[in-house]
Design a protein around this motif. Sequence first.
Motif, short mmCIF file in Angstrom:
data_model
loop_
_atom_site.label_atom_id
_atom_site.label_comp_id
_atom_site.label_asym_id
_atom_site.label_seq_id
_atom_site.Cartn_x
_atom_site.Cartn_y
_atom_site.Cartn_z
N ASN A 1 11.15 6.37 44.58
CA ASN A 1 11.65 5.29 43.73
C ASN A 1 12.74 5.78 42.80
O ASN A 1 13.77 5.13 42.63
CB ASN A 1 10.51 4.72 42.88
N ALA A 2 12.50 6.96 42.20
CA ALA A 2 13.47 7.51 41.25
C ALA A 2 14.80 7.82 41.95
O ALA A 2 15.87 7.55 41.39
CB ALA A 2 12.90 8.77 40.61
N ILE A 3 14.71 8.34 43.17
CA ILE A 3 15.94 8.65 43.92
C ILE A 3 16.71 7.36 44.20
O ILE A 3 17.92 7.28 44.00
CB ILE A 3 15.60 9.38 45.24
N ILE A 4 15.99 6.32 44.65
CA ILE A 4 16.65 5.06 44.97
C ILE A 4 17.28 4.46 43.71
O ILE A 4 18.44 4.04 43.72
CB ILE A 4 15.64 4.06 45.58
N ASN A 5 16.51 4.44 42.63
CA ASN A 5 17.04 3.84 41.40
C ASN A 5 18.26 4.59 40.88
O ASN A 5 19.22 3.97 40.41
CB ASN A 5 15.94 3.80 40.33
N LYS A 6 18.20 5.90 41.00
CA LYS A 6 19.35 6.70 40.58
C LYS A 6 20.59 6.34 41.40
O LYS A 6 21.67 6.13 40.86
CB LYS A 6 19.00 8.19 40.74
N LEU A 7 20.41 6.23 42.72
CA LEU A 7 21.55 5.97 43.59
C LEU A 7 22.01 4.51 43.51
O LEU A 7 23.14 4.19 43.85
CB LEU A 7 21.22 6.36 45.02
N LYS A 8 21.11 3.63 43.07
CA LYS A 8 21.52 2.22 42.91
C LYS A 8 22.51 2.08 41.77
O LYS A 8 23.31 1.15 41.74
CB LYS A 8 20.29 1.35 42.65
N LYS A 9 22.42 3.00 40.81
CA LYS A 9 23.36 2.96 39.70
C LYS A 9 24.73 3.47 40.13
O LYS A 9 25.71 3.26 39.43
CB LYS A 9 22.84 3.81 38.54
N LEU B 1 14.67 5.59 54.42
CA LEU B 1 15.29 4.76 55.46
C LEU B 1 14.23 4.01 56.25
O LEU B 1 14.35 2.81 56.47
CB LEU B 1 16.15 5.62 56.39
N SER B 2 13.17 4.70 56.65
CA SER B 2 12.19 4.03 57.51
C SER B 2 11.30 3.07 56.72
O SER B 2 10.86 2.07 57.25
CB SER B 2 11.37 5.04 58.29
N LEU B 3 11.04 3.37 55.46
CA LEU B 3 10.13 2.51 54.70
C LEU B 3 10.84 1.36 53.99
O LEU B 3 10.39 0.24 54.00
CB LEU B 3 9.36 3.32 53.65
N TYR B 4 11.96 1.67 53.36
CA TYR B 4 12.61 0.65 52.53
C TYR B 4 13.85 0.05 53.19
O TYR B 4 14.50 -0.81 52.64
CB TYR B 4 13.06 1.25 51.19
N GLN B 5 14.20 0.58 54.37
CA GLN B 5 15.42 0.11 55.04
C GLN B 5 16.66 0.38 54.19
O GLN B 5 17.60 -0.40 54.19
CB GLN B 5 15.36 -1.38 55.40
N ILE B 6 16.62 1.46 53.43
CA ILE B 6 17.79 1.83 52.64
C ILE B 6 18.37 3.11 53.22
O ILE B 6 17.66 4.12 53.32
CB ILE B 6 17.42 2.08 51.16
N GLN B 7 19.62 3.04 53.62
CA GLN B 7 20.25 4.23 54.20
C GLN B 7 21.08 4.95 53.14
O GLN B 7 21.94 4.38 52.50
CB GLN B 7 21.14 3.85 55.38
N ILE B 8 20.77 6.23 52.97
CA ILE B 8 21.50 7.06 52.01
C ILE B 8 22.24 8.14 52.78
O ILE B 8 21.63 8.88 53.54
CB ILE B 8 20.53 7.69 50.98
N ASP B 9 23.54 8.16 52.64
CA ASP B 9 24.35 9.13 53.38
C ASP B 9 25.10 10.06 52.43
O ASP B 9 25.37 9.70 51.28
CB ASP B 9 25.35 8.41 54.28
N TYR B 10 25.45 11.20 52.98
CA TYR B 10 26.27 12.14 52.21
C TYR B 10 27.74 11.84 52.50
O TYR B 10 28.14 11.74 53.66
CB TYR B 10 25.93 13.57 52.61
N ASN B 11 28.48 11.67 51.46
CA ASN B 11 29.91 11.39 51.61
C ASN B 11 30.67 12.71 51.51
O ASN B 11 30.78 13.30 50.44
CB ASN B 11 30.34 10.43 50.49
N THR B 12 31.16 13.16 52.67
CA THR B 12 31.74 14.51 52.75
C THR B 12 32.98 14.67 51.90
O THR B 12 33.16 15.68 51.23
CB THR B 12 32.10 14.85 54.20
N SER B 13 33.83 13.64 51.91
CA SER B 13 35.10 13.80 51.20
C SER B 13 34.91 13.80 49.68
O SER B 13 35.60 14.50 48.96
CB SER B 13 36.09 12.71 51.61
#
Length: 300
Positions: free
Chosen positions: A11-19, A57-69
């Motif tokens: 949850n903390a990871i998702i909330n952090k990235l939602k910001k 990804l599998s539980l919440y259907q949220i995909q988090i990717d690393y942006n290389t650039s």
Amino acid sequence: MSKRETLMRQNAIINKLKKGPSTLKSINEELALQSDLHGYNLKISNKTFRRDLDDILSLYQIQIDYNTSNKYYEIINQEDENLSDRILDAFNTLNALNSSVGYSDYLDLEERKSTGNQNFHGILHAIKNRKQINITYQSYWQDESSLKTLQPYLLKEFKNRWYIIAYDINKNELRTYGLDRITVFDISKKIFKYPANFIPKEHFKNSFGIIKNDSGKPVQEVVLRFSAQQGKYIKSLPLHLSQQILIDNEEGLTIKLNIYVTFDLEMELLSHGANLEVLEPAFLRESIKQKLKDALTAYQ
DNA sequence: CACGTTACATCCGAACTCCC
DNA sequence: GGGAGTTCGGATGTAACGTG
């Protein structure tokens, strides 16, 4: 490390990235901060962070990717935000309820019919770990309950009810089952392979609710004319993702949907009563007309 | 160089068993 | 019934190698 800590951490990871996008470093800082705040240990290695991304990804259907650039992590799929928000919300509620054991004297919960939420954690666990489940299911349409062996793919909410999308081993096809209809539930030890070609979002793209396509007809262009008053409501809360406005004036609102004509779509259309006229396709117009006629005979 | 993947050892909580 | 001991499976971390 308890299960609750795992859930809190994700949850903390998702909330952090939602910001906004974050580097791994600042995500770790956030987790350290949250650990101090809540008295849990949420700090983890890079390996576990990777695993969390897969789980999210599998539980919440949220995909988090690393942006290389730009060298940061970010949430990719924001379109289906509603679904993942609801799942997060359900998680938070369940966690709050779980941690309130022993406080029942001080909690007065709303009386309501079980929505099957007691199986929520178990089913999510099975989906995540690719485990087959056995259920006893009481269909609305049949008196007898039946035993089913399922390979669960997805939990989906529709109109305040939860459904499980799963491959039924015996029926040999993908089916949808309501959680509130499941009377007995257990996780088997048998592992299944999640099909690479199953994409939950795509699966229901052309469906109104939780029925994919019960008529066997292809996707239809459904044209509907709403009264001006009802039109305002339909504009603010579209019936479907594909909703396009054709005409919008003081006489009413005409929209077009690309959608399968299913039982639940017809029920929705009927619920709009005199505020709605189905223009196309002809077979749907006829079907709705007939159902309204039938309804009228009860009053004659 | 930083992340991704795979393989494997280790740890720990939950469930089970046994005994008082 | 519940406390102590035991077992088991899932979660985690380490390390080594892959990739762009």
